[in-house]
Design a protein around this motif. Structure first.
Motif, PDB file in Angstrom:
ATOM      1  N   SER A 127       0.853  -1.188   0.000  1.00 44.80           N
ATOM      2  CA  SER A 127       0.000   0.000   0.000  1.00 44.80           C
ATOM      3  C   SER A 127       0.890   1.239   0.000  1.00 44.80           C
ATOM      4  O   SER A 127       1.936   1.263   0.648  1.00 44.80           O
ATOM      5  N   LEU A 128       0.453   2.254  -0.742  1.00 43.52           N
ATOM      6  CA  LEU A 128       1.217   3.485  -0.899  1.00 43.52           C
ATOM      7  C   LEU A 128       0.285   4.669  -0.734  1.00 43.52           C
ATOM      8  O   LEU A 128      -0.799   4.690  -1.329  1.00 43.52           O
ATOM      9  N   SER A 129       0.686   5.644   0.083  1.00 46.13           N
ATOM     10  CA  SER A 129      -0.082   6.881   0.191  1.00 46.13           C
ATOM     11  C   SER A 129       0.875   8.049  -0.003  1.00 46.13           C
ATOM     12  O   SER A 129       1.988   8.049   0.536  1.00 46.13           O
ATOM     13  N   ILE A 130       0.430   9.025  -0.783  1.00 43.60           N
ATOM     14  CA  ILE A 130       1.228  10.207  -1.075  1.00 43.60           C
ATOM     15  C   ILE A 130       0.387  11.431  -0.748  1.00 43.60           C
ATOM     16  O   ILE A 130      -0.672  11.630  -1.352  1.00 43.60           O
ATOM     17  N   GLU A 131       0.849  12.218   0.210  1.00 43.07           N
ATOM     18  CA  GLU A 131       0.103  13.416   0.592  1.00 43.07           C
ATOM     19  C   GLU A 131       0.300  14.513  -0.452  1.00 43.07           C
ATOM     20  O   GLU A 131       1.208  14.457  -1.282  1.00 43.07           O
ATOM     21  N   GLU A 132      -0.540  15.512  -0.350  1.00 42.03           N
ATOM     22  CA  GLU A 132      -0.637  16.547  -1.372  1.00 42.03           C
ATOM     23  C   GLU A 132       0.686  17.252  -1.683  1.00 42.03           C
ATOM     24  O   GLU A 132       1.038  17.433  -2.829  1.00 42.03           O
ATOM     25  N   ASN A 133       1.448  17.666  -0.708  1.00 45.72           N
ATOM     26  CA  ASN A 133       2.674  18.423  -0.956  1.00 45.72           C
ATOM     27  C   ASN A 133       3.940  17.573  -0.909  1.00 45.72           C
ATOM     28  O   ASN A 133       5.027  18.104  -0.752  1.00 45.72           O
ATOM     29  N   ALA A 134       3.807  16.266  -1.058  1.00 49.32           N
ATOM     30  CA  ALA A 134       4.970  15.388  -1.145  1.00 49.32           C
ATOM     31  C   ALA A 134       5.435  15.338  -2.597  1.00 49.32           C
ATOM     32  O   ALA A 134       4.656  15.554  -3.521  1.00 49.32           O
ATOM     33  N   GLN A 135       6.708  15.053  -2.797  1.00 47.61           N
ATOM     34  CA  GLN A 135       7.268  14.969  -4.150  1.00 47.61           C
ATOM     35  C   GLN A 135       7.699  13.538  -4.414  1.00 47.61           C
ATOM     36  O   GLN A 135       8.361  12.929  -3.585  1.00 47.61           O
ATOM     37  N   PHE A 136       7.338  13.038  -5.598  1.00 47.75           N
ATOM     38  CA  PHE A 136       7.711  11.674  -5.967  1.00 47.75           C
ATOM     39  C   PHE A 136       8.113  11.657  -7.432  1.00 47.75           C
ATOM     40  O   PHE A 136       7.318  11.992  -8.309  1.00 47.75           O
ATOM     41  N   GLU A 137       9.356  11.278  -7.668  1.00 58.12           N
ATOM     42  CA  GLU A 137       9.880  11.152  -9.021  1.00 58.12           C
ATOM     43  C   GLU A 137      10.420   9.739  -9.165  1.00 58.12           C
ATOM     44  O   GLU A 137      11.403   9.374  -8.530  1.00 58.12           O
ATOM     45  N   GLY A 138       9.743   8.922  -9.941  1.00 60.98           N
ATOM     46  CA  GLY A 138      10.163   7.538 -10.114  1.00 60.98           C
ATOM     47  C   GLY A 138       8.984   6.670 -10.467  1.00 60.98           C
ATOM     48  O   GLY A 138       7.991   7.141 -11.018  1.00 60.98           O
ATOM     49  N   SER A 139       9.080   5.403 -10.124  1.00 57.64           N
ATOM     50  CA  SER A 139       7.978   4.483 -10.409  1.00 57.64           C
ATOM     51  C   SER A 139       7.591   3.755  -9.134  1.00 57.64           C
ATOM     52  O   SER A 139       8.396   3.592  -8.225  1.00 57.64           O
ATOM     53  N   SER A 140       6.333   3.360  -9.093  1.00 54.67           N
ATOM     54  CA  SER A 140       5.873   2.561  -7.956  1.00 54.67           C
ATOM     55  C   SER A 140       5.277   1.280  -8.505  1.00 54.67           C
ATOM     56  O   SER A 140       4.700   1.268  -9.587  1.00 54.67           O
ATOM     57  N   ARG A 141       5.434   0.241  -7.741  1.00 58.94           N
ATOM     58  CA  ARG A 141       4.911  -1.056  -8.177  1.00 58.94           C
ATOM     59  C   ARG A 141       4.349  -1.785  -6.965  1.00 58.94           C
ATOM     60  O   ARG A 141       5.046  -1.951  -5.959  1.00 58.94           O
ATOM     61  N   ARG A 142       3.114  -2.214  -7.083  1.00 61.63           N
ATOM     62  CA  ARG A 142       2.479  -2.975  -6.012  1.00 61.63           C
ATOM     63  C   ARG A 142       2.892  -4.432  -6.149  1.00 61.63           C
ATOM     64  O   ARG A 142       2.720  -5.034  -7.199  1.00 61.63           O
ATOM     65  N   VAL A 143       3.450  -4.989  -5.081  1.00 62.70           N
ATOM     66  CA  VAL A 143       3.851  -6.395  -5.053  1.00 62.70           C
ATOM     67  C   VAL A 143       3.367  -7.003  -3.739  1.00 62.70           C
ATOM     68  O   VAL A 143       3.137  -6.297  -2.763  1.00 62.70           O
ATOM     69  N   ASN A 152      13.165 -10.970  -6.161  1.00 61.85           N
ATOM     70  CA  ASN A 152      13.891 -10.200  -7.159  1.00 61.85           C
ATOM     71  C   ASN A 152      12.957  -9.408  -8.061  1.00 61.85           C
ATOM     72  O   ASN A 152      12.987  -9.542  -9.274  1.00 61.85           O
ATOM     73  N   VAL A 153      12.139  -8.594  -7.473  1.00 59.71           N
ATOM     74  CA  VAL A 153      11.194  -7.772  -8.211  1.00 59.71           C
ATOM     75  C   VAL A 153      11.953  -6.634  -8.869  1.00 59.71           C
ATOM     76  O   VAL A 153      12.785  -5.999  -8.258  1.00 59.71           O
ATOM     77  N   ASP A 154      11.653  -6.376 -10.129  1.00 60.47           N
ATOM     78  CA  ASP A 154      12.335  -5.330 -10.875  1.00 60.47           C
ATOM     79  C   ASP A 154      11.310  -4.408 -11.508  1.00 60.47           C
ATOM     80  O   ASP A 154      10.339  -4.856 -12.086  1.00 60.47           O
ATOM     81  N   ALA A 155      11.534  -3.114 -11.433  1.00 59.46           N
ATOM     82  CA  ALA A 155      10.561  -2.148 -11.949  1.00 59.46           C
ATOM     83  C   ALA A 155      10.694  -1.925 -13.443  1.00 59.46           C
ATOM     84  O   ALA A 155       9.930  -1.181 -14.020  1.00 59.46           O
ATOM     85  N   LYS A 156      11.649  -2.560 -14.102  1.00 61.66           N
ATOM     86  CA  LYS A 156      11.878  -2.295 -15.515  1.00 61.66           C
ATOM     87  C   LYS A 156      10.898  -3.018 -16.424  1.00 61.66           C
ATOM     88  O   LYS A 156      10.983  -2.906 -17.634  1.00 61.66           O
ATOM     89  N   GLY A 157      10.007  -3.767 -15.893  1.00 62.18           N
ATOM     90  CA  GLY A 157       9.020  -4.457 -16.720  1.00 62.18           C
ATOM     91  C   GLY A 157       9.273  -5.942 -16.754  1.00 62.18           C
ATOM     92  O   GLY A 157      10.116  -6.465 -16.037  1.00 62.18           O
TER      93      GLY A 157
END
Length: 192
Positions: A127-143, A152-157
């Protein structure tokens, strides 16, 4: 005719009073039975203060708070990355709360980016929560098990093995012409 149940003399009264007081005091002074489950107090959290800078990997068996700087991997059961904290590297914990800055991969069952927090990198979570004024640059993946590194989970696909077993395999694989095919002008002309 009537027999009194009152004590016959003052010494009996004193003994009875002393016995009652002794039993009451024993109940008050007796320490409480220990709890079966461990409790987590603020004093049992490991803490990296704002004036502290660490280069290297850190493994904490319990909860941790970070207010300083870390360059390396950090593992804990629960992790609070406080306001002003900076982490450059991997973070692994059941519960991760980011109020400071993280540059790297975060793996946590419950990940929270709070107001003012900044994250640059990949997040693997349930589970992921991001509040309004938080900054996120990248990818997220639910596992299902984000803290389990053996998966060995990889975000590259999808990996090559996954692509071959996929229903979309014919579309995902690169098509190459056979090396023996000659596409010269003479082969393309009809023969008479």
């Amino acid at each position: 005719m009537f027999k009194s149940k009152a004590p016959k003399n003052d010494t009996e009264v004193a003994l009875n009073v002393a016995e009652v007081v002794r039993s009451e005091v024993a109940q008050i002074v007796e320490p409480p039975a220990p709890r079966a489950e461990p409790t987590t107090h603020a004093g049992t959290r490991s803490c990296i203060g704002s004036g502290m800078s660490i280069v290297g990997n850190i493994e904490c068996n319990g909860p941790a708070q970070v207010f300083g700087r870390i360059k390396g991997e950090l593992r804990a059961s629960d992790l609070l990355i406080g306001d002003g904290a900076q982490i450059e590297g991997g973070v692994i914990a059941q519960d991760v709360t980011v109020c400071g800055r993280v540059k790297g991969t975060v793996r946590g069952v419950h990940v929270k980016l709070q107001n003012g927090g900044a994250m640059e990198g990949d997040i693997f979570h349930r589970s992921l929560s991001i509040e309004e004024n938080a900054q996120f640059e990248g990818s997220s993946r639910r596992v299902e098990n984000p803290t389990d590194l053996s998966s060995n989970v990889d975000a590259k696909g999808p990996q090559k093995e996954d692509m071959q077993s996929s229903a979309l395999a014919p579309y995902l694989q690169r098509v190459e012409a056979p090396a023996s095919t000659d596409w010269s002008k003479s082969a393309a002309e009809p023969k008479h």
